[in-house]
Motif scaffolding. Structure first.
Motif, PDB file in Angstrom:
ATOM      1  N   VAL A 126      50.496  52.010  52.088  1.00  0.00           N
ATOM      2  CA  VAL A 126      49.060  52.271  52.157  1.00  0.00           C
ATOM      3  C   VAL A 126      48.707  52.665  53.585  1.00  0.00           C
ATOM      4  N   PHE A 127      47.562  53.312  53.715  1.00  0.00           N
ATOM      5  CA  PHE A 127      47.082  53.745  55.025  1.00  0.00           C
ATOM      6  C   PHE A 127      45.906  52.864  55.420  1.00  0.00           C
ATOM      7  N   ALA A 128      45.987  52.257  56.587  1.00  0.00           N
ATOM      8  CA  ALA A 128      44.975  51.298  57.035  1.00  0.00           C
ATOM      9  C   ALA A 128      43.675  51.946  57.482  1.00  0.00           C
ATOM     10  N   GLY A 129      43.591  53.263  57.449  1.00  0.00           N
ATOM     11  CA  GLY A 129      42.364  53.949  57.830  1.00  0.00           C
ATOM     12  C   GLY A 129      42.280  54.230  59.311  1.00  0.00           C
ATOM     13  N   GLU A 130      41.113  54.692  59.758  1.00  0.00           N
ATOM     14  CA  GLU A 130      40.921  55.062  61.158  1.00  0.00           C
ATOM     15  C   GLU A 130      39.847  54.195  61.811  1.00  0.00           C
ATOM     16  N   VAL A 131      39.958  54.078  63.136  1.00  0.00           N
ATOM     17  CA  VAL A 131      38.969  53.340  63.913  1.00  0.00           C
ATOM     18  C   VAL A 131      37.644  54.100  63.852  1.00  0.00           C
ATOM     19  N   LYS A 132      36.562  53.399  63.566  1.00  0.00           N
ATOM     20  CA  LYS A 132      35.269  54.046  63.347  1.00  0.00           C
ATOM     21  C   LYS A 132      34.440  54.237  64.619  1.00  0.00           C
ATOM     22  N   SER A 133      34.731  53.482  65.669  1.00  0.00           N
ATOM     23  CA  SER A 133      33.918  53.588  66.885  1.00  0.00           C
ATOM     24  C   SER A 133      34.718  53.171  68.111  1.00  0.00           C
ATOM     25  N   GLY A 134      34.094  53.350  69.289  1.00  0.00           N
ATOM     26  CA  GLY A 134      34.750  52.952  70.536  1.00  0.00           C
ATOM     27  C   GLY A 134      35.693  54.008  71.081  1.00  0.00           C
ATOM     28  N   ASN A 135      36.449  53.604  72.097  1.00  0.00           N
ATOM     29  CA  ASN A 135      37.361  54.535  72.777  1.00  0.00           C
ATOM     30  C   ASN A 135      38.470  55.055  71.864  1.00  0.00           C
ATOM     31  N   ASN A 136      38.825  54.263  70.864  1.00  0.00           N
ATOM     32  CA  ASN A 136      39.918  54.652  69.967  1.00  0.00           C
ATOM     33  C   ASN A 136      39.422  55.282  68.667  1.00  0.00           C
ATOM     34  N   LYS A 137      38.185  55.695  68.644  1.00  0.00           N
ATOM     35  CA  LYS A 137      37.606  56.294  67.441  1.00  0.00           C
ATOM     36  C   LYS A 137      38.477  57.461  66.948  1.00  0.00           C
ATOM     37  N   GLY A 138      38.771  57.434  65.656  1.00  0.00           N
ATOM     38  CA  GLY A 138      39.586  58.501  65.063  1.00  0.00           C
ATOM     39  C   GLY A 138      41.072  58.190  65.031  1.00  0.00           C
ATOM     40  N   ASN A 139      41.515  57.203  65.824  1.00  0.00           N
ATOM     41  CA  ASN A 139      42.930  56.813  65.816  1.00  0.00           C
ATOM     42  C   ASN A 139      43.204  55.903  64.620  1.00  0.00           C
ATOM     43  N   PRO A 140      44.453  55.870  64.142  1.00  0.00           N
ATOM     44  CA  PRO A 140      44.786  54.989  63.018  1.00  0.00           C
ATOM     45  C   PRO A 140      44.562  53.519  63.380  1.00  0.00           C
ATOM     46  N   ASN A 141      44.064  52.741  62.421  1.00  0.00           N
ATOM     47  CA  ASN A 141      43.937  51.296  62.617  1.00  0.00           C
ATOM     48  C   ASN A 141      45.311  50.658  62.743  1.00  0.00           C
ATOM     49  N   LYS A 142      45.416  49.663  63.577  1.00  0.00           N
ATOM     50  CA  LYS A 142      46.643  48.879  63.676  1.00  0.00           C
ATOM     51  C   LYS A 142      46.451  47.570  62.916  1.00  0.00           C
ATOM     52  N   PRO A 143      47.206  47.352  61.849  1.00  0.00           N
ATOM     53  CA  PRO A 143      47.087  46.095  61.095  1.00  0.00           C
ATOM     54  C   PRO A 143      47.777  44.962  61.852  1.00  0.00           C
ATOM     55  N   ILE A 144      47.123  44.490  62.918  1.00  0.00           N
ATOM     56  CA  ILE A 144      47.778  43.635  63.910  1.00  0.00           C
ATOM     57  C   ILE A 144      48.259  42.287  63.380  1.00  0.00           C
ATOM     58  N   ARG A 145      47.692  41.795  62.288  1.00  0.00           N
ATOM     59  CA  ARG A 145      48.125  40.489  61.782  1.00  0.00           C
ATOM     60  C   ARG A 145      49.381  40.575  60.916  1.00  0.00           C
ATOM     61  N   LEU A 146      49.720  41.769  60.492  1.00  0.00           N
ATOM     62  CA  LEU A 146      50.853  41.896  59.580  1.00  0.00           C
ATOM     63  C   LEU A 146      52.174  41.806  60.323  1.00  0.00           C
ATOM     64  N   HIS A 147      53.090  41.040  59.711  1.00  0.00           N
ATOM     65  CA  HIS A 147      54.401  40.804  60.306  1.00  0.00           C
ATOM     66  C   HIS A 147      55.401  40.671  59.156  1.00  0.00           C
ATOM     67  N   GLN A 148      56.589  40.215  59.450  1.00  0.00           N
ATOM     68  CA  GLN A 148      57.619  40.073  58.409  1.00  0.00           C
ATOM     69  C   GLN A 148      57.208  39.123  57.294  1.00  0.00           C
ATOM     70  N   ASN A 149      56.315  38.197  57.582  1.00  0.00           N
ATOM     71  CA  ASN A 149      55.885  37.224  56.578  1.00  0.00           C
ATOM     72  C   ASN A 149      54.744  37.737  55.707  1.00  0.00           C
ATOM     73  N   SER A 150      54.276  38.956  55.960  1.00  0.00           N
ATOM     74  CA  SER A 150      53.066  39.461  55.307  1.00  0.00           C
ATOM     75  C   SER A 150      53.357  40.236  54.020  1.00  0.00           C
ATOM     76  N   ALA A 151      52.389  40.142  53.108  1.00  0.00           N
ATOM     77  CA  ALA A 151      52.419  40.927  51.878  1.00  0.00           C
ATOM     78  C   ALA A 151      51.111  41.696  51.771  1.00  0.00           C
ATOM     79  N   VAL A 152      51.156  42.802  51.044  1.00  0.00           N
ATOM     80  CA  VAL A 152      49.973  43.636  50.814  1.00  0.00           C
ATOM     81  C   VAL A 152      49.654  43.596  49.327  1.00  0.00           C
ATOM     82  N   LEU A 153      48.424  43.188  49.013  1.00  0.00           N
ATOM     83  CA  LEU A 153      47.958  43.112  47.639  1.00  0.00           C
ATOM     84  C   LEU A 153      47.142  44.358  47.333  1.00  0.00           C
TER      85      LEU A 153
END
Length: 282
Positions: A126-153
Motif C-alpha cells: 500500500v502507499f502511505a500517501g503524501e505529506v499535506k503541509s509544511g516543508n515536506n509537502k508533496g513528499n511521501p509519508n514515512k510510516p515511522i511506527r512500522l517495523h518488523q513487528n508490524s502488520a497492515v490491515l
C-alpha cells in the motif's frame, strides 16, 4: 579516419610519417626508426598533424573521446556515491534493527478505495500517501511506527462506516523500517499475508475491535488513508481469522501468522483481552 602516410611532427623525434594505426595504437616512421604511441592520446601535447583539415577532424575525435571519458568518470563517481549511501543506509538499518523498542501501537489499518482493493491484494503493498503541509509537502509519508513487528490491515467501506470490513492483512516485509521508507510504499512479508474471501470479509467488522477512546461509542474515520492501532487488537483480529478459516491450508498459514505476530510483539494468546471495539459498545 585514414591517416596512413600523413605527415606529423613529434616533440622529441621530429618529423615523421604515419605507417599504421587502429583505434588504440598509431605507428610512425621517423628518420631512423618506427615508433608506436597510444592513439589518439599522443596528439595534442606531443604530436601534431601537418594537414589542418585532418588535424581538425582528429581534434573532434579527441574531444569526443574526452567527453566520453568524463562521462564515464562521472558515472563511476555516481556509483561510488550510491555505494556510500547504501552502506550508510545498511549501517543505519542494522542499528535500528538492533536497538528497536516495541511501540504499543505499531500496527496500521489502511482504507482501500475501489482501485486499491484490487491492487493492494494483488501486489501486496500500500502507499502511505503524501505529506499535506509544511516543508515536506508533496513528499511521501514515512510510516515511522512500522517495523518488523508490524502488520497492515486492509479495510473497505461499502455503504456506511459502521460496516467497515477487513479484506486482508499482511506483516511488513522482513527488513522494512518505516523510518527509512523514502517512497511511501509498504511491501508485504514474503510469507505472512492473508486474503479473506468475500464471505469471510463480511464477518470481519473492523469496529468490533477498534475504538477511538475520545469517542468510544462513535464509529467515525474522518480523514486520512490510515491509522495506527494497538498491537493486541491486531492479535485479536488474527486469532479470529484463524477461527474463520475452514480450509486446512489457509488455517495453517493463519495460525503460523498469528504465532509469528505474537512472538514479534511479545504477546501470548492467554493474555489477549476479548474484542471490545465501538461496535461492541452499542
Amino acid at each position: 579516419m585514414n591517416l596512413i602516410n600523413k605527415k606529423v611532427t613529434h616533440k622529441h623525434f621530429g618529423m615523421g610519417s604515419i605507417v599504421k594505426h587502429n583505434d588504440t595504437i598509431i605507428e610512425i616512421h621517423f628518420a631512423s626508426e618506427n615508433k608506436k604511441f597510444v592513439f589518439p592520446d599522443v596528439f595534442g601535447k606531443h604530436l601534431k598533424l601537418h594537414d589542418k583539415t585532418d588535424a581538425d577532424s582528429l581534434e573532434n575525435i579527441i574531444q569526443k573521446k574526452e567527453n566520453e571519458r568524463k562521462k564515464e568518470e562521472w558515472k563511476k563517481e555516481e556509483e561510488r556515491k550510491l555505494q556510500r549511501k547504501n552502506q550508510e543506509l545498511r549501517l543505519e538499518h542494522k542499528k535500528l534493527m538492533k536497538n528497536h523498542k516495541l511501540h504499543s501501537e505499531s500496527q496500521m489499518v489502511f482504507w482501500c478505495d475501489t482501485e486499491e482493493q484490487k491492487s493492494s491484494l494483488s501486489e501486496w503493498k500500500v502507499f502511505a500517501g503524501e505529506v499535506k503541509s509544511g516543508n515536506n509537502k508533496g513528499n511521501p509519508n514515512k510510516p515511522i511506527r512500522l517495523h518488523q513487528n508490524s502488520a497492515v490491515l486492509l479495510t473497505a467501506v461499502d455503504s456506511s462506516e459502521k460496516d467497515r470490513r477487513i479484506l486482508g492483512v499482511y506483516m511488513v516485509n522482513e527488513d522494512f523500517i518505516g523510518k527509512l521508507c523514502e517512497d511511501g510504499y509498504i511491501p508485504a512479508h514474503s510469507t505472512y499475508k492473508l486474503l479473506l474471501t468475500e464471505q469471510e470479509s463480511e464477518q470481519m467488522h473492523f469496529w468490533k475491535y477498534y475504538v477511538n477512546e475520545k469517542s468510544p461509542h462513535k464509529m467515525t474515520w474522518k480523514t486520512g488513508k490510515y491509522r495506527y492501532f494497538e498491537n493486541s487488537l491486531m492479535a485479536q483480529i488474527l486469532l479470529d481469522i484463524v477461527a474463520l478459516k475452514d480450509n486446512s491450508k489457509d488455517r495453517e498459514l493463519a495460525q503460523q501468522f498469528f504465532e509469528h505476530f505474537c512472538k514479534m510483539n511479545q504477546l501470548t494468546e492467554q493474555d489477549l483481552p476479548k474484542p471490545n471495539g465501538a461496535l461492541m459498545r452499542i
